[in-house]
Design an enzyme around this catalytic site. Structure first.
Site, PDB file in Angstrom:
ATOM      1  N   ASP A   1      41.363  43.581  46.310  1.00 53.73           N
ATOM      2  CA  ASP A   1      40.952  43.135  44.976  1.00 53.73           C
ATOM      3  C   ASP A   1      39.993  44.138  44.329  1.00 53.73           C
ATOM      4  O   ASP A   1      39.265  44.851  45.020  1.00 53.73           O
ATOM      5  CB  ASP A   1      40.277  41.754  45.098  1.00 53.73           C
ATOM      6  CG  ASP A   1      40.155  41.056  43.751  1.00 53.73           C
ATOM      7  OD1 ASP A   1      40.885  41.439  42.809  1.00 53.73           O
ATOM      8  OD2 ASP A   1      39.335  40.122  43.640  1.00 53.73           O
TER       9      ASP A   1
ATOM     10  N   ASN B   1      49.581  35.710  40.056  1.00 57.86           N
ATOM     11  CA  ASN B   1      49.570  36.984  39.325  1.00 57.86           C
ATOM     12  C   ASN B   1      50.741  37.076  38.326  1.00 57.86           C
ATOM     13  O   ASN B   1      50.718  37.919  37.426  1.00 57.86           O
ATOM     14  CB  ASN B   1      49.596  38.183  40.279  1.00 57.86           C
ATOM     15  CG  ASN B   1      48.299  38.387  41.041  1.00 57.86           C
ATOM     16  OD1 ASN B   1      48.297  38.876  42.172  1.00 57.86           O
ATOM     17  ND2 ASN B   1      47.156  38.023  40.444  1.00 57.86           N
TER      18      ASN B   1
HETATM   19  C1  IPE Z   1      44.090  37.969  44.685  1.00 58.06           C
HETATM   20  O1  IPE Z   1      43.399  38.631  43.680  1.00 58.06           O
HETATM   21  C2  IPE Z   1      45.495  38.466  44.752  1.00 58.06           C
HETATM   22  C3  IPE Z   1      45.658  39.831  45.210  1.00 58.06           C
HETATM   23  C4  IPE Z   1      44.741  40.643  45.608  1.00 58.06           C
HETATM   24  C5  IPE Z   1      47.012  40.299  45.234  1.00 58.06           C
HETATM   25  P1  IPE Z   1      43.227  38.018  42.229  1.00 58.06           P
HETATM   26  O2  IPE Z   1      42.455  38.998  41.461  1.00 58.06           O
HETATM   27  O3  IPE Z   1      44.548  37.620  41.690  1.00 58.06           O
HETATM   28  O4  IPE Z   1      42.385  36.685  42.523  1.00 58.06           O
HETATM   29  P2  IPE Z   1      41.412  35.855  41.599  1.00 58.06           P
HETATM   30  O5  IPE Z   1      42.146  35.572  40.327  1.00 58.06           O
HETATM   31  O6  IPE Z   1      40.198  36.688  41.364  1.00 58.06           O
HETATM   32  O7  IPE Z   1      41.087  34.640  42.390  1.00 58.06           O
HETATM   33  C1  IPE Z   2      43.849  43.529  42.678  1.00 56.63           C
HETATM   34  O1  IPE Z   2      43.059  43.991  41.646  1.00 56.63           O
HETATM   35  C2  IPE Z   2      45.316  43.802  42.449  1.00 56.63           C
HETATM   36  C3  IPE Z   2      46.117  42.606  42.146  1.00 56.63           C
HETATM   37  C4  IPE Z   2      45.689  41.382  42.097  1.00 56.63           C
HETATM   38  C5  IPE Z   2      47.520  42.819  41.892  1.00 56.63           C
HETATM   39  P1  IPE Z   2      42.852  43.187  40.303  1.00 56.63           P
HETATM   40  O2  IPE Z   2      43.902  43.621  39.354  1.00 56.63           O
HETATM   41  O3  IPE Z   2      42.777  41.742  40.556  1.00 56.63           O
HETATM   42  O4  IPE Z   2      41.451  43.744  39.829  1.00 56.63           O
HETATM   43  P2  IPE Z   2      40.250  42.906  39.201  1.00 56.63           P
HETATM   44  O5  IPE Z   2      39.987  41.749  40.108  1.00 56.63           O
HETATM   45  O6  IPE Z   2      40.704  42.463  37.855  1.00 56.63           O
HETATM   46  O7  IPE Z   2      39.112  43.859  39.158  1.00 56.63           O
HETATM   47 MG    MG Z   3      41.269  40.466  41.010  1.00 60.32          MG
END
Ligand code: IPE
Ligand code: IPE
Ligand code: MG
Length: 245
Positions: free
Chosen positions: A19, A67
């Site tokens: 993340d 997502n």
């Molecule tokens: C969790 O991250 C999913 C992945 C890393 C693929 P998110 O960024 O989607 O989670 P939330 O929304 O912060 O809980």
């Molecule tokens: C994790 O990074 C990747 C996926 C969830 C696909 P994020 O895209 O969630 O990055 P933040 O949490 O917005 O920084």
């Molecule tokens: Mg995230």
């Protein structure tokens, strides 16, 4: 290699919630997309390091069911990156004896991604040094829903009797049926939540949260997480005295 790390006390199964790509990009004055791009480099580095350390199971959360609610453009970029990653890493997976495995609702992915996942999984299916599992369109509650449906159907068809439904039957119906329980779960980016990842399989996992954004997470950070893991006492409900006999 961190000199304090004990190679004989490493977790068998490490799972990572990768993340913070978006925040990493914002911090560097870039678009979210560049964050995902840079995240791929961390994936490469961590896979390589886990392999070097002989960690047999590595599971990466790459795309959750929720997502799908992101902007279409971002979803498209992530899907293209996946295909690009699988194509570019294919030879390395073969050379390094890594089996690609996926968990999640693969049929929800664009055809191009599905085809590539199937191709690479098939071609690496006999590899045995490490199982690299990528969670794609994955949600733990959806997984449990699927398990309940499958078992209910088997009970209805008299393939199994209700008295025999136990934890081992449940394990055998999970997407992770071929994987051991998670020993260490790492989440980058500072969030301290599970976001619907492997709820059943982490019942006794050690949880490790770091503020580092995924694109900045490298092998020395993995070592730190592993060292932290090694300094914990896993009691599985017993007393400390029982563990240390
Ligand atoms: C969790 O991250 C999913 C992945 C890393 C693929 P998110 O960024 O989607 O989670 P939330 O929304 O912060 O809980
Ligand atoms: C994790 O990074 C990747 C996926 C969830 C696909 P994020 O895209 O969630 O990055 P933040 O949490 O917005 O920084
Ligand atoms: Mg995230």
């Amino acid at each position: 290699m961190n000199k304090n790390l004990d190679r004989n006390k490493l977790p068998k199964h490490v799972a990572i919630i990768m993340d913070g790509n978006g925040r990493w990009a914002a911090k560097n004055g870039l678009q979210r997309i560049s964050g995902h791009d840079s995240g791929v480099k961390s994936v490469q580095e961590i896979v390589e390091e886990a392999l070097d350390l002989n960690i047999p199971y590595l599971t990466l959360y790459a795309f959750s069911t929720d997502n799908w609610n992101r902007p279409q453009h971002e979803i498209g970029v992530l899907m293209n990156l996946l295909v690009k990653y699988l194509k570019s890493e294919f030879n390395k997976l073969i050379k390094n004896n890594i089996r690609l495995n996926t968990i999640g609702n693969i049929s929800a992915l664009p055809k191009l991604v599905q085809d590539e996942v199937k191709r690479v999984s098939e071609k690496t299916k006999n590899n045995e040094k490490m199982v690299l599992t990528i969670a794609l369109s994955y949600g733990a509650r959806e997984e449990i829903e699927d398990v309940v449906k499958k078992i209910a159907l088997e009970v209805k068809n008299n393939t199994i009797s209700i008295e025999n439904v136990d934890q081992s039957i449940i394990n055998r119906h999970l997407y992770t049926r071929n994987l051991p329980d998670v020993d260490l779960l790492i989440r980058t980016s500072g969030e301290q939540r599970l976001s619907n990842f492997l709820l059943w399989q982490i019942a006794y996992a050690e949880l490790y949260f770091t503020k580092i954004y995924w694109p900045d997470f490298g092998k020395k950070d993995l070592h730190e997480a592993l060292l932290n893991y090694q300094n914990r006492e896993r009691r599985f409900g017993k007393t400390s005295e029982q563990i240390n006999v």
